[in-house]
Design an enzyme around this catalytic site. Structure first.
Site, PDB file in Angstrom:
ATOM      1  CB  SER A 135      -0.379   0.286   0.660  1.00 48.79           C
ATOM      2  OG  SER A 135      -1.581   0.874   1.431  1.00 48.79           O
ATOM      3  CE  LYS A 161      -5.200   0.600   0.542  1.00 47.17           C
ATOM      4  NZ  LYS A 161      -5.846  -0.409   1.958  1.00 47.17           N
ATOM      5  CE  LYS A 163      -3.524   3.956   2.634  1.00 49.93           C
ATOM      6  NZ  LYS A 163      -4.742   4.055   2.722  1.00 49.93           N
ATOM      7  CG  ASP A 188      -7.908   2.794   1.093  1.00 54.41           C
ATOM      8  OD1 ASP A 188      -8.795   3.538   0.617  1.00 54.41           O
ATOM      9  OD2 ASP A 188      -6.887   2.037   1.643  1.00 54.41           O
ATOM     10  CD  GLU A 213      -8.824  -0.361   0.918  1.00 55.00           C
ATOM     11  OE1 GLU A 213      -8.276  -0.608   0.377  1.00 55.00           O
ATOM     12  OE2 GLU A 213      -9.151  -0.427   1.750  1.00 55.00           O
ATOM     13  CG  ASP A 238     -10.303   0.215   5.495  1.00 53.83           C
ATOM     14  OD1 ASP A 238     -11.337  -0.764   7.004  1.00 53.83           O
ATOM     15  OD2 ASP A 238      -9.772   0.141   5.207  1.00 53.83           O
ATOM     16  CE  LYS A 262      -7.660  -1.762   7.329  1.00 54.23           C
ATOM     17  NZ  LYS A 262      -7.879  -0.123   7.109  1.00 54.23           N
ATOM     18  N   GLY A 290      -4.646  -4.271   6.135  1.00 50.04           N
ATOM     19  CA  GLY A 290      -3.571  -3.360   6.931  1.00 50.04           C
ATOM     20  C   GLY A 290      -3.477  -2.335   7.982  1.00 50.04           C
TER      21      GLY A 290
END
Ligand code: OSB
Ligand code: MG
Length: 369
Positions: A135, A161, A163, A188, A213, A238, A262, A290
């Site tokens: 990520s 991934k 952000k 995400d 996400e 998420d 998670k 994570g």
């Protein structure tokens, strides 16, 4: 299990590089490490709450308060038969899932050791290596992002991934797509958008992303269903999913097609397994999220990710993606097939390095029966 002792430590450990998301920048990870001793066996847990309430309302301070004043006294009050009984035991505390999960983690570590099994075996894990990705936080520019993506691809990560936040989102996604070429890529948003941004995500649809996400707010399960109807790319939730009931609801109304699990966010491993099972029955794949954990939390996540429906790569990178010196031995290393090996020793299967833990501890409190 007769719980004899609980020790809390507030720790602060520097990340190798700052991690930026739509809700803020983390340079030092603060968290709580718990050690529980029951029947002479020690178990470890890591709280995923952060110093600031950006991802969740919980923080290190609220978790410490809930642990010290409510959860630990409840746990020390009477023996516990099975770690699966923990959610019911904590039933009178509303919310505060991350605080609850911290203690439950240590109890699972103890129970697996008492059974003479690795945590993965004890949970019914189905694999010895779990597929993982990386990520990548928001970078100073799209060019820097492309460079970082190439670096992680070269290091062997086969799922990337990135952000995103409003502003450079589309340019970043395109730059990452170009840099990652034939590697599965996802984005995400960490809740940074509204339904009014649907046209942006329709453009993202052309980038052949593995998933998008948490594009919308954590309370917006209904709005995610509206957005999912307009997109080809699967939405993964998420922040919105706090329980198996949330997962069932989200999948039934078509708010997402994938769920990020998670254990901290859903209040512990028992609930995480329940979410896994709901998704499996609904035919929806899951993956293990994570929270920039140290090796203590990562070992738990890797065991969880060995369950059969964790078919997508998790946000479980090698120790050296996060910290110069992890708190455990051996550190997690990336295998050439973009997997992490599931520890085979009893319980978490890793050794907590006491001197390193002491070096990052800011305060400590011990509770006895
Ligand atoms: O949204 O998945 C997230 C880290 C902190 C808070 C929220 C998230 C993340 C990550 C990092 O994406 C995943 C990791 O631990 O590698
Ligand atoms: Mg996320």
């Amino acid at each position: 299990m007769n719980i004899e002792l609980v020790e809390l430590r507030h720790i602060r450990i520097s990340l190798l590089s700052p991690f930026e998301t739509s809700f803020g920048v983390t340079t030092d990870r603060e968290s709580i490490i718990v050690r529980v001793v029951a029947d002479g066996v020690a178990g470890w847990g890591e709280c995923v709450a952060d110093a600031e309430p950006g991802y969740s309302y919980e923080t290190v301070t609220t978790a410490w308060h809930i642990l010290r004043d409510f959860l630990i006294p409840e746990l020390l009050r009477a023996p516990l038969h099975d770690p699966r009984d923990t959610p019911a035991r904590f039933g009178r505390v509303r919310g505060h899932n991350m605080a609850k999960a911290t203690l439950e983690a240590a109890l699972w570590d103890i129970a697996a050791q008492q059974a003479g099994q690795s945590l993965s075996q004890y949970l019914g894990g189905a694999r010895e290596r779990v597929p993982v990705g990386v990520s990548i936080g928001i970078q100073p520019s799209s060019e820097k992002l492309a460079e970082t993506v190439r670096r992680y691809c070269a290091a062997g990560y086969r799922r990337i991934k990135i952000k995103i936040k409003p502003g450079r989102d589309l340019a970043d996604a395109r730059a990452a797509r170009h840099a990652a070429a034939d590697i599965p890529l996802m984005i995400d948003a960490n809740s940074a958008y509204t339904l009014a941004d649907a046209p942006l995500f329709e453009q993202m649809d052309e980038l052949d992303l593995l998933m998008i996400e948490q594009p919308l707010n954590c309370d917006d399960i209904y709005e995610h269903h509206k957005l999912q109807q307009q997109l080809r790319t699967p939405i993964c939730l998420d922040e919105s999913i706090h329980s198996a009931a949330d997962a069932r609801f989200a999948l039934e109304i078509g708010a997402c097609r994938i769920i990020n699990i998670k254990q901290g966010r859903v209040g512990g491993l028992t609930n995480a397994i329940a979410v896994h099972d709901v998704c499996r029955q609904a035919g929806a794949p899951v993956w293990c999220g994570g929270m920039l954990e140290t090796g203590i939390g990562r070992a738990l996540n890797v065991a969880l990710a060995s369950l059969p429906n964790f078919t997508l790569p998790g946000d479980l990178s090698a120790s050296n993606r996060y910290y110069r010196l992890d708190l455990i031995d051996p550190p997690f290393e990336l295998n050439p097939d973009s997997t992490l090996s599931v520890p085979a020793g009893p319980g978490l299967g890793v050794t907590v390095l006491q001197d390193r833990l002491d070096a990052v501890t800011l305060r400590r409190e011990t509770f006895r029966r």
